[in-house]
Design an enzyme around this catalytic site. Structure first.
Site, short mmCIF file in Angstrom:
data_model
loop_
_atom_site.label_atom_id
_atom_site.label_comp_id
_atom_site.label_asym_id
_atom_site.label_seq_id
_atom_site.Cartn_x
_atom_site.Cartn_y
_atom_site.Cartn_z
N SER A 234 -1.41 -1.51 -11.12
CA SER A 234 -2.05 -0.23 -10.85
C SER A 234 -2.72 0.30 -12.11
O SER A 234 -3.58 -0.36 -12.69
CB SER A 234 -1.01 0.74 -10.28
OG SER A 234 -1.60 1.90 -9.79
N ASP A 457 -5.08 -2.21 0.13
CA ASP A 457 -4.36 -1.33 -0.80
C ASP A 457 -5.03 0.03 -0.81
O ASP A 457 -6.24 0.15 -1.00
CB ASP A 457 -4.40 -1.96 -2.20
CG ASP A 457 -3.51 -1.25 -3.21
OD1 ASP A 457 -3.14 -0.08 -2.98
OD2 ASP A 457 -3.20 -1.87 -4.24
N HIS A 486 0.93 -1.99 -2.42
CA HIS A 486 0.35 -1.67 -3.73
C HIS A 486 1.09 -2.44 -4.82
O HIS A 486 2.13 -2.04 -5.30
CB HIS A 486 0.45 -0.17 -3.97
CG HIS A 486 -0.20 0.29 -5.23
ND1 HIS A 486 -1.50 -0.01 -5.54
CD2 HIS A 486 0.27 1.03 -6.27
CE1 HIS A 486 -1.81 0.53 -6.71
NE2 HIS A 486 -0.74 1.16 -7.17
#
Length: 524
Positions: A234, A457, A486
């Site tokens: 991320s 995602d 994710h």
């Protein structure tokens, strides 16, 4: 909007803007030259000092094989001999044990440094992932290294408000807020931004993604690594890509899992608009799954009917909060997790079903804030806000936010306004903002890197992986099709893990972009 699981971590990220502010991130600017030179000084100092690993603090409640230490970094890289801050670091040494052949001793390949995202998330517990079957081959060859980035946990912690004021409920979460509600949230955002400045002082401006990238190079040197092997999830992919741009010759291998769009014009305001739109699609995926299992949950046989059941619960909670604590805001936060990870789908659907049938206990258990973690959550939110607000220009005119998000909420109501309120302090930020670095490497500048992405995602929309792939020459993208978890590395998809292992253990990448079938949907 941050969360973590054993194989990945989620960080809500934001978007960029419209107001001109001082540079500070441009590679050719005088300040950037001083910061680059300061990084060299700090890294040399760290290489000489190393990290003295020992027992972790009692507060971590960590098993004996987890080692902890600290590394010193400059608060301001333009003045490397000025104020220093300590970052906490954790490690589990390579096991050398082949999980498929107990008689074979696996040679050590170095240290694998991991960041779970955020901004504001800690990777201190990451090294324990080596006990999970999907990670054992990597744990045999690498020292697994986690750390708390600047501002996080015990690493020169940031704070913007009294943690006791964090979990106040029940709260509302209107998908089409009134003008009076908007004025209330604007006032709260202004107060929060002011609190960050008041509680953090002059140090606030140094909590940036560029400094996170510089800290990573100092950590590399302190670990005794000539070249960095890094995996970021991320938000970790964003400052990892900054590292690749700033220090390409220091890279051995890099994995970008759930890649954030690094285009300067997206960081961070426009990325948040894209994120809110993507959460609407993922919310639809979840509702369709519930509808396919209507015989189990009784929430409706179509996605539209399930949405009606959810709205019925919102209305009922607004009139009478469950347990006196769970209102529409808490419901929204709980169900947002289902947008990050489909592992949450069965428990959330069951809680909603039980609540509408008269049993609020499962919903209360899942949605009730954990007050014991208030200090940690407040710290995480403070770092998230400081880094994102410092990183890039943001619109300073509320009318811009109102126009863009009112338009978006017409088609994507699920998360749009909650995303606004999380980021609105950046409109009133008291510190001069940087201009984002243009992430980009040319052919041969950077060793081949691996990008992992789930096609659906929501927290890091797939376009971000495509954009990062275009910007890092020689990178290869592996896509989990028709899936939306994710962070996919080290998770339940054996195909994805095969590519991850091949890259980290053998330096082998697919000849071209590869795709994997989705992992199985959860069972009700």
């Amino acid at each position: 909007m941050r969360a973590a699981v054993v194989y990945s971590a989620a960080g809500s990220f934001l978007l960029t803007a419209l107001t001109a502010t001082p540079a500070g991130g441009s590679s050719g600017a005088p300040g950037a030259v001083a910061e680059r030179n300061g990084t060299v000084v700090a890294a040399a100092r760290a290489a000489e000092a190393g990290i003295k690993f020992g027992a972790c603090t009692k507060e971590m409640d960590a098993p004996g094989n987890l080692q902890c230490g600290t590394v010193s970094v400059p608060l301001d890289y333009a003045h490397p001999n000025g104020k220093q801050i300590n970052l906490t670091v954790s490690r589990v040494p390579a096991t050398h044990s082949d999980p498929h052949n107990s008689k074979r001793r696996v040679p050590r390949k170095g240290a694998l440094v991991y960041n779970p995202g955020g901004p504001g998330s800690s990777g201190m517990y990451f090294p324990l992932v080596g006990t999970v079957p999907e990670w054992k081959r990597i744990a045999a060859a690498y020292d697994l290294v986690g750390y708390a980035p600047r501002g996080v946990g015990r690493s020169a912690p940031l704070s913007c408000q009294d943690p006791e004021n964090l979990f106040k409920g029940p709260s509302s979460a209107p998908t089409h807020p009134s003008e009076s509600y908007k004025r209330q949230r604007i006032a709260q955002a202004k107060a929060y931004a002011s609190g960050c400045a008041k509680r953090s002082g002059s140090a606030l401006r140094y909590y940036t993604s560029l400094n996170n990238a510089r800290d990573l190079d100092v950590l590399r040197a302190a670990l005794g690594e000539q070249k960095l092997t890094f995996m970021g999830a991320s938000y970790g992919t964003y400052f990892g890509s900054l590292y690749a741009t700033l220090f390409p010759s220091h890279v051995r291998r890099m994995v970008f899992d759930a890649a954030v769009n690094p285009a300067p014009e997206q960081v961070w305001y426009r990325n948040n608009l894209a994120q809110s739109a993507a959460f609407e699609d993922r919310w639809a995926d979840f509702r369709e799954w519930i509808a396919r299992h209507d015989d189990v949950y009784g929430l409706g046989s179509t996605a539209e009917a399930v949405a009606g059941s959810y709205e019925k619960a919102r209305t009922r909670l607004a009139a009478e909060p469950a347990g006196g604590k769970i209102g529409p805001g808490q419901l929204q936060s709980a169900f947002l997790m289902a947008g990050y990870y489909d592992d949450y789908w069965p428990s959330r659907a069951e809680a909603l079903s039980a609540y509408l049938k008269g049993d609020p206990k499962p919903l209360i258990e899942q949605a009730e804030p954990v007050t014991e973690s208030a200090a940690e959550a407040e710290n995480s939110n403070a770092v998230y806000t400081a880094v994102e607000c410092n990183d890039a220009p943001w619109p300073t005119d509320w009318n811009v936010w109102d126009r863009d998000n009112t338009r978006l909420a017409r088609v994507a109501p699920f998360e749009t306004w909650d995303n606004v309120w999380a980021n609105l302090p950046c409109a009133f930020w008291p510190v001069a903002r940087q201009r984002p670095l243009d992430v980009r490497t040319g052919p041969g500048e950077l060793p081949p890197t691996l990008i992992l992405a789930a096609e659906r995602d929501a927290a890091a929309p797939y376009d971000g992986a495509l954009e990062l792939n275009r910007r890092l020459a020689g990178s290869v993208l592996v896509t989990e099709r028709d899936a939306g978890t994710h962070g996919v590395g080290g998770g339940p998809n054996a195909c994805v893990n095969g590519h991850l292992d091949a890259y980290l253990l053998e330096g082998r990448l697919p000849a071209r972009h590869a795709s994997c079938a989705p992992h199985p949907e959860p069972k009700p």
